[in-house]
Motif scaffolding. Sequence first.
Motif, mmCIF file in Angstrom:
data_model
loop_
_atom_site.group_PDB
_atom_site.id
_atom_site.type_symbol
_atom_site.label_atom_id
_atom_site.label_comp_id
_atom_site.label_asym_id
_atom_site.label_seq_id
_atom_site.Cartn_x
_atom_site.Cartn_y
_atom_site.Cartn_z
ATOM 1 N N GLU A 3 45.256 44.459 26.913
ATOM 2 C CA GLU A 3 44.795 44.104 28.265
ATOM 3 C C GLU A 3 44.652 45.332 29.150
ATOM 4 O O GLU A 3 43.685 45.449 29.912
ATOM 5 C CB GLU A 3 45.786 43.126 28.886
ATOM 6 C CG GLU A 3 45.321 42.597 30.237
ATOM 7 C CD GLU A 3 46.243 41.522 30.770
ATOM 8 O OE1 GLU A 3 46.129 41.194 31.967
ATOM 9 O OE2 GLU A 3 47.072 41.005 29.991
ATOM 10 N N ALA A 4 45.570 46.297 29.035
ATOM 11 C CA ALA A 4 45.507 47.500 29.866
ATOM 12 C C ALA A 4 44.261 48.316 29.553
ATOM 13 O O ALA A 4 43.562 48.792 30.442
ATOM 14 C CB ALA A 4 46.769 48.351 29.657
ATOM 15 N N ASP A 5 43.981 48.463 28.247
ATOM 16 C CA ASP A 5 42.784 49.205 27.848
ATOM 17 C C ASP A 5 41.521 48.494 28.303
ATOM 18 O O ASP A 5 40.537 49.127 28.696
ATOM 19 C CB ASP A 5 42.760 49.382 26.330
ATOM 20 C CG ASP A 5 43.809 50.368 25.847
ATOM 21 O OD1 ASP A 5 44.266 51.175 26.681
ATOM 22 O OD2 ASP A 5 44.169 50.325 24.658
ATOM 23 N N SER A 6 41.545 47.167 28.216
ATOM 24 C CA SER A 6 40.383 46.388 28.636
ATOM 25 C C SER A 6 40.100 46.582 30.117
ATOM 26 O O SER A 6 38.947 46.744 30.527
ATOM 27 C CB SER A 6 40.609 44.903 28.339
ATOM 28 O OG SER A 6 39.526 44.136 28.831
ATOM 29 N N VAL A 7 41.133 46.576 30.920
ATOM 30 C CA VAL A 7 40.966 46.769 32.368
ATOM 31 C C VAL A 7 40.429 48.166 32.656
ATOM 32 O O VAL A 7 39.507 48.348 33.464
ATOM 33 C CB VAL A 7 42.304 46.547 33.102
ATOM 34 C CG1 VAL A 7 42.179 46.962 34.574
ATOM 35 C CG2 VAL A 7 42.730 45.091 33.006
#
Length: 536
Positions: A3-7
């Motif tokens: 999720e962090a990379d996606s954001v």
Amino acid sequence: MDEADSVKFRQQLLMVAEDLGREDVEALKFLCQDFIPFGKLEAMTSACAVFQFLICNDMVNQEDTFVLAELLYRIQRNNLLHRIGYTKEKVQENLHLRGKVSEFRQMLYGLSEEFTEDDLRTAEFLLRGYLPRRQSIMSGMELLTALERKGFLSENDLYLLEELCSKVSQDLLIRINTYKMKKVSLSVQESKGPASSSVPEPSFGSTSLHAAIQEGSIQHPTKNLESYGSLREHTGHVHSFGSNPGIEAGNLVGHSEQSLKLREQDDESKTTSSLYKMDGPCRGHCLIFNNVNFDESLRPRMGSQKDADELERVFKWLGLEVVTYNDRTSIEIRDHLEEWQSSKKWKDSDCLVCCILTHGKSGGIYGTDALLIPIRTIMSYFTAKRCPLLATKPKLFFIQACQGNKTQKPVYLEADAGDRGHLGSDAQSTGSFSAQQMMPSIPEEADFLLGMATVDGYLSFRHTREGTWYIQALCSKLLELIPSGEDILSILTAVNKDVSDRADPRGSIKQMPQPAYTLRKKLIFPVPRDPPPSQQ
């Protein structure tokens, strides 16, 4: 991806989207027509919507952003590539293997950029039986999209488009013919045999457009807008695709009786059409941006006032109205250019001259706030699309600024008069911008001339009392050669010779200017009635 990379990935795309204007978004949508349904494209009003579709269809993801990189490259927004992990050179290396935008779509996009406002109005009149009955067509992309949707234009059916271009501007046919020849060449390579015959017959039989053209009831000036590829370096002669007798237009099987022939011009009309008109109510306007004092990260440019004064003196002598702006930030420079872009003064003006004296780096120049402005951006304010009143008129830009930190070495040593201690350069290295953030590029539009003080990557030099080598040589050659009737490209060749002959006292420093242009005609300034300033 987590999720962090996606954001983080989406934040990167958002930053790219925020830097894209309305015209950029329309260009992205136009180039995506081969792989995004038109119905969906029509509903997209932002770059983020385009990016979202590409992500949802697994055409773009955190590990692979090449499709997006190609699109940015195609619309000439190379300055944004670093945000998704690419450079212009890296995109070019991969295009032949991974390119998604078809040759057909590239051709149409290039063609759409060449349509002027007058071209669009003429096209609307000629195509009234083919286009939707609604508000006026606002852009070349909108025109071509409408023809595609109506079924009058496709990869294998270019007849209507060629007939239209032969009436609107015969130069537009060159881009189409180049595409057709490339397509045949690719077919030969793929089949490893002789190419088949020309373009297939069109699927529709209507000849109303041709009939309207043949009636001769529509009169309009022939346009010769040339914007093929990047600006070409001046090497002693003008490259003129529009006058190449080896290029034929409208040579299609099955339409020999209806094909339009290129108009023959007599010697007198050829002579007239080969020169830019320079006898209007106003010779033109010369804008001089003279940056001497910068913030603490950049050195003062002592001696620049000498250049500014000399430029003002010479261009006033040539009949231009000169406006000088001293010590302007990057924002102020953009604001001034925007004001001049919308000025009504261009209606009666023969030309634009813009001189910029400042520090610089590859592909850009610095405002006094140490922020870079791409040279492409500066020139783009005055393209035919953004500044219609200057369409078909010559636009001259002279940039006195370094384009790198390398020093040109002489092939042989020759002492030159002067004090080495008074030589400075217009380069600097604040480190506030990376090489990826500033890609050298210039508009692919007609009627531009860009005179650079030095070739890309190198320093240019300025005497702290006598001014810069380049501007002083430019002013000197204008004064010397205009009374002899020399055209601007010949004058710039003489400037190249003058500057290349100069060196510091030890003969260890040299400089080579670089003109580039998309001029379609010779530009010859009328000889002023008054003697040159040096003789007054």
